[in-house]
Design a protein around this motif. Structure first.
Motif: not given
Length: 851
Positions: A439, A532-533, A536
């Motif tokens: 990530r 993360e946004k 997702n």
């Protein structure tokens, strides 16, 4: 003219003139005492100016900072006393500009530099065309622009400085000191211009100019300055041509200049740096392969004695450069970094590493040098297999990278700055994967790639909330982003947005953004979304980032809120670069072997499944992989509808946009013939066919397809179609319109547009998606430029396409677009149809970029 206390004033001037002739310090002290006595009884502009010049001279001899600060204050006072005096004011302003620039060289103060530029410009403005001092004042103004270039890396300032220096040379009297100074400065400006143009003729001209002025120097200090300038020119020419005579001459010249620059001398730092560069180039020559010193670090074998001696001389020179460069000096960061490289070559890795870390962590140092230092720190940690420490350094380097290409720089300067660090983000991502954090790898790629695209996305930020709550701020923000997208110009020609104006507007932009972020609810204004946004948000099909690095090569498969790393052991960066270059040169001959290798090395390793209703796939390739047709490899064409994206952020922004709607009036541009290029007979047929599909098409063909009308029309049409040639010359892509020789429609012209509501651009032209290798991270090609301008969907090509094949693909595409709302699906359908009758190299270059 009657001066106050005339006799005392004249005696003070005589002392100063005697100092200039003889260099005797006692004469300079007598001049300063005389001017101070006059100032204590009655201050006047002339007295303030005289005292300031004397203090300026003492600073250049002794280096006392207080003398320089007092000189600046006195000259400000002198200029303020005579605002309308066209005889005295220009002289005071020119002197003020000189002292401010000198202080800038010591402190790096942006405020001093900008004030110096303004003062020198004003001095020229109030000097008549035939005034005896006009050449000196033009030279002064040009020197300010040269300093502006050095501070900001602004090539428009450098270009304007060269124009003004040439005017100063032409205006100066034959044999005058003004002519000598202007020639010396012009030589330096030409040397700097060579760094971006690589035009050896500039260096040859500079060498003639710089060599001619050395024997004309009136004082030893001036001679040392001219010698150092000539040494720089000769070093540049040696680097370009390998001429050893230039290197030897440069070394002798700068050693002589250093004899006139004792410890504490204001110019010792620069001259020590020149000698260090001489030693570095001597080391390169001794090694015999022309590579940089940090690439020559000895391994376990023995280093030749001659080479080690040369390396020790380099280390001594770089150490002296650091010691001679005071804290706060603009060149201190470079001096420290080069000393670290010299120590690394000698095998003192610990000392080199300490310097890399110190430079990288110093907030006041230039971002360019900090990024390079952090990169060297990271690579040293990789060599030691300390992946966590390497990751710390890589994160800092990537965090700083966008600051090397700020808004105030021209488009070309930003490109050059980012090209210098090509592949850095991919190396950082590879390190993160090695450290077990995929990530973070995605985050580093998002932060370090597509920097200029990020600026464009910022400029398209939705202002609805800001307009509702703070309409004045929203209005000013919109005004600033509009004017900052104005084409670049030189400082001198007055067209477009000048560099000086751009710097001022950027400063206001930065303050405005800070003000907006301080408001409740706007803390994230213009900040990129968290990774993360972005992860997702991926839900319409998998996104595959193919990251290639010398450290390791991997795919990062993003789907269902997860990031899965997939190692690609058969992909090696050096081999991939060779494959990509062979493919670029002859795609028809290389296509089968390339697709076979991609299928085995990449596609077969990916955990991709296409469930019913989930047939979309997005590719984000990096580095040389960007030149290869991943969408056509293996069985991808039969299982997925492929699209490409430059970054995950850009892709998510397209997904968030409203659905496209079919317009009545697309813009259709066709150039079946143009001067200097082969005819495209199918282009007119292609345009005619597309025009029949819409009620009110706006068609520009042949001699009506001109750069300016096309640029104006782009803002009025949501869909556009181009049928023409495209080319990339020296890394600068352009669409070939009728007037392409006089006014090319370049990547930069398109990329700076901000087109609200733009939806689809179909580029039926050759290799519109091919970028220079050093700019693949920025997607700076024609297709990427249209995407950057605001088109959510862009159809382009990876390599040249045939005239009739392009027409056929376009026809099938618009057939499909009549029944599907997706440009990607329409292109996929069209290409599959053409695949039935055409060779692979003819259908495979077509790609869709966007959502």
């Amino acid at each position: 003219m009657i001066w106050p206390n005339g006799g005392d004033y004249e005696r003070a001037c005589e002392h100063f003139q005697a100092f200039e002739r003889t260099g005797q310090q006692s004469q300079l002290e007598a001049a300063i005492d005389g001017f101070r006595a006059l100032a204590s009884s009655r201050m006047d502009g002339a007295i303030a100016n005289g005292l300031a010049i004397a203090l300026w001279s003492r600073y250049e001899v002794l280096g006392g900072r207080g003398d320089l600060d007092e000189a600046v204050a006195l000259l400000r006072d002198a200029a303020g006393r005579h605002p309308g005096d066209t005889e005295r004011l220009p002289s005071y302003l020119a002197n003020l500009a000189g002292t401010l620039r000198l202080r800038w060289r010591v402190t790096g103060s942006r405020e001093d530099l900008m004030e110096a530029v303004a003062a020198s410009r004003h001095a020229v403005e109030v000097t008549s065309a035939r005034h005896r001092r006009r050449s000196a004042r033009l030279n002064n103004q040009a020197d300010g622009l040269l300093a502006l270039h050095l501070h900001f890396g602004d090539s428009s300032a450098l270009d304007s400085a060269i124009v003004l220096f040439r005017q100063a040379v032409d205006t100066a009297d034959a044999g005058s000191d003004d002519l000598v100074n202007a020639k010396s400065n012009l030589a330096e400006a030409l040397r700097l211009r060579f760094q971006s143009t690589r035009d050896i003729g500039l260096l040859d001209e500079a060498a003639v100019l710089a060599g001619a002025v050395v024997p004309r120097a009136r004082t030893r200090s001036l001679r040392a300055r001219f010698q150092s300038n000539l040494a720089l020119v000769l070093l540049a020419r040696h680097s370009a041509t390998g001429r050893q005579k230039d290197l030897r001459a440069a070394t002798d010249l700068v050693r002589q200049a250093l004899k006139e620059s004792p410890a504490g001398h204001p110019n010792r730092a620069e001259r020590s740096a020149v000698l260090a560069e001489c030693r570095r180039l001597a080391l390169v020559s001794s090694h015999g392969n022309g590579r940089a010193p940090h690439r020559l670090a000895p391994g376990t074998g023995r280093t030749p004695l001659r080479l080690r001696r040369t390396a020790r001389r380099l280390a001594r020179a770089t150490e002296d450069a650091v010691r001679s460069t005071p804290h706060g000096h603009p060149t201190r960061a470079d001096a420290m970094l080069k000393h670290g490289l010299a120590l690394a070559f000698l095998g003192d890795g610990a000392a080199a590493l300490a310097l890399y870390r110190q430079v990288a962590g110093e907030a006041g140092f230039p971002p360019r040098v900090r990024v390079e230092a952090a990169r060297l720190w990271a690579y040293e940690m990789v060599r030691l297999q300390d992946w966590q420490a390497a990751l710390e350094a890589f994160r800092l380097a990537v965090e700083l990278l966008p600051r090397t290409a700020p808004r105030h720089a021209t488009q070309a300067d930003r490109e050059r700055a980012l090209a210098a660090f090509a592949g850095l983000a991919s190396d950082a991502a590879a390190c993160a994967i090695q450290a077990g954090d995929p990530r973070l790898a995605v985050a580093l790629l998002e932060q370090g790639r597509g920097v200029m695209l990020g600026h464009a996305l910022d400029a398209r930020t939705e202002l609805t909330d800001l307009e509702e709550q703070h309409p004045d701020l929203a209005r000013r923000f919109d005004e600033l982003r509009t004017v900052l997208d104005t084409p670049d110009s030189s400082f001198h020609d007055g067209a477009g947005l000048s560099g000086e104006r751009r710097h001022a507007l950027t400063e206001e932009w930065n303050h405005l953004v800070d003000s907006i972020r301080s408001l409740p609810g706007f803390a994230r204004f213009l900040r990129p979304p968290a990774v993360e946004k972005l992860v997702n948000a991926v839900g319409r099909g998998p996104v595959v980032i193919v990251n290639v690095s010398a450290l390791r090569c991997d795919a990062l498969v993003i789907a269902e809120g997860d990031v899965v790393p997939v190692g690609l052991p058969e992909v090696r960066l050096d081999d991939l670069a060779d494959r990509a270059e062979r493919f670029r040169l002859d795609p028809a001959d290389e296509i089968d072997s390339t697709l076979s290798w991609l299928g085995q090395a990449v596609i077969e390793r990916l955990p991709l499944r296409n469930e019913p209703g989930h047939t979309r796939l997005w590719w984000i390739p990096t580095g040389p992989m960007s030149a290869l047709p991943l969408h056509a490899a293996g069985d991808v064409m039969d299982r997925f509808v492929s699209s490409y994206a430059p970054t995950l952020r850009s892709l998510v922004s397209v997904w968030k946009a409203s659905a496209i709607t079919r317009p009545d009036d697309p813009l259709i541009v066709a150039v079946p013939s143009a001067p200097g290029v082969p005819d495209l007979p199918a282009a007119q047929d292609e345009a005619d066919d597309i025009a029949t599909r819409f009620p009110r098409p706006h068609v520009l063909t042949a001699h009506r397809a001109l750069r300016r009308p096309v640029l104006e029309a782009l803002s009025r049409h949501r869909w556009v179609h181009f049928a023409c040639h495209a080319m990339s010359v020296g890394g600068q892509g352009r669409l070939v319109l009728w007037d392409h020789i006089e006014e090319p429609l370049s990547v930069n012209d398109i990329a700076r547009l901000r087109l609200a509501g733009a939806e689809i651009a179909f580029l039926s032209a050759c290799e519109t998606s091919a970028a220079p290798p050093e700019l693949t991270d920025e997607s700076l090609h024609i297709t990427g430029a249209f995407h950057m301008a605001g088109f959510r969907h862009v159809i382009g090509t990876l390599w040249p396409v045939g005239d009739r094949t392009a027409q056929l693909v376009a026809s099938h595409y618009y057939d499909a677009l009549a029944v599907t709302p997706s440009p990607a699906i329409a292109l996929h359908t069209a290409v599959r149809k053409v695949r039935e009758t055409r060779a692979t190299a003819q259908w495979a270059p077509f790609v869709h970029v966007g959502g």
